[in-house]
Design a protein around this motif. Structure first.
Motif: not given
Length: 220
Positions: A47-59
């Protein structure tokens, strides 16, 4: 990018495009054989490399950049499968196993040369679409799971969606091969089984098989 990163984004892409659509870190961890904590740590890193979106407990959801990376790795994997199958007549499981290793050591230049040598194929020997050099899948998927087919109709096998050796061994023994025609002779809906006729042989398959064998109807 490291092998671990490439495998992680590839796993998210493939899970997002299969029937489960489950890309939560726990499911990705199971697919890759790593701990849930390791999957969460990797998700935060990417997520810090802008490769994905991360949110706790989420897909997990790939960004455009992450999707491009995943498709680039998948392109190389499927091109290697096509080349190994053509040159060495290896089994479907063997070409998958070796391509898992080769995909990470392949430059874009070599991938393009392999594609040109093969005539720029659109599908690998499993029936999976091969992305082009721009990371685009240009084919339209009209296939359906064998479990959803109708009795009395003839279909052609379009995709074998598995990485399992026993599954591919069974398919090889029974002529269940990409491009081969089959007749659906009976659907046992209550017991979730399908009887097919292929090469003049009758075979009964349970849903573990019929959910991962995809076919296209042959027009009469």
């Amino acid at each position: 990018m490291s092998v671990a990163i490439e495998n992680f984004v590839k796993a998210i892409y493939k899970n997002d495009n299969n029937d489960s659509n489950d890309t939560k870190p726990g499911n990705i961890a199971k697919k890759l054989g790593i701990s849930n904590a390791a999957a969460t740590d990797m998700a935060k890193k990417l997520a810090s490399k802008n490769l994905l979106q991360y949110e706790k407990y989420q897909a997990l959801q790939l960004t455009d950049e992450g999707t491009k990376m995943a498709l680039n790795v998948i392109r190389k994997h499927r091109l290697w499968e096509a080349l190994l199958f053509k040159l060495f007549d290896m089994s479907l499981h063997e070409i998958h196993r070796e391509s898992e290793l080769l995909e990470h050591a392949t430059s874009n230049f070599l991938a393009d040369r392999i594609s040109e040598y093969l005539g720029n194929p659109k599908f690998d020997p499993h029936g999976d679409p091969i992305p082009n050099a721009n990371g685009e899948i240009t084919t339209i998927d009209t296939s359906m799971a064998l479990s959803n087919t109708q009795e009395g109709k003839t279909y052609v096998i379009s995709r074998l969606m598995s990485d399992d050796k026993e599954f591919f061994d069974f398919c090889a023994l029974n002529g269940l091969k990409y491009g081969n025609p089959i007749l659906v002779s009976k659907q046992f809906s209550k017991n979730k089984m399908t009887q097919i006729t292929i090469n003049n042989n009758n075979i009964v398959l349970n849903e573990d098989f019929t959910n991962i064998i995809y076919v296209n109807e042959i027009s009469s």
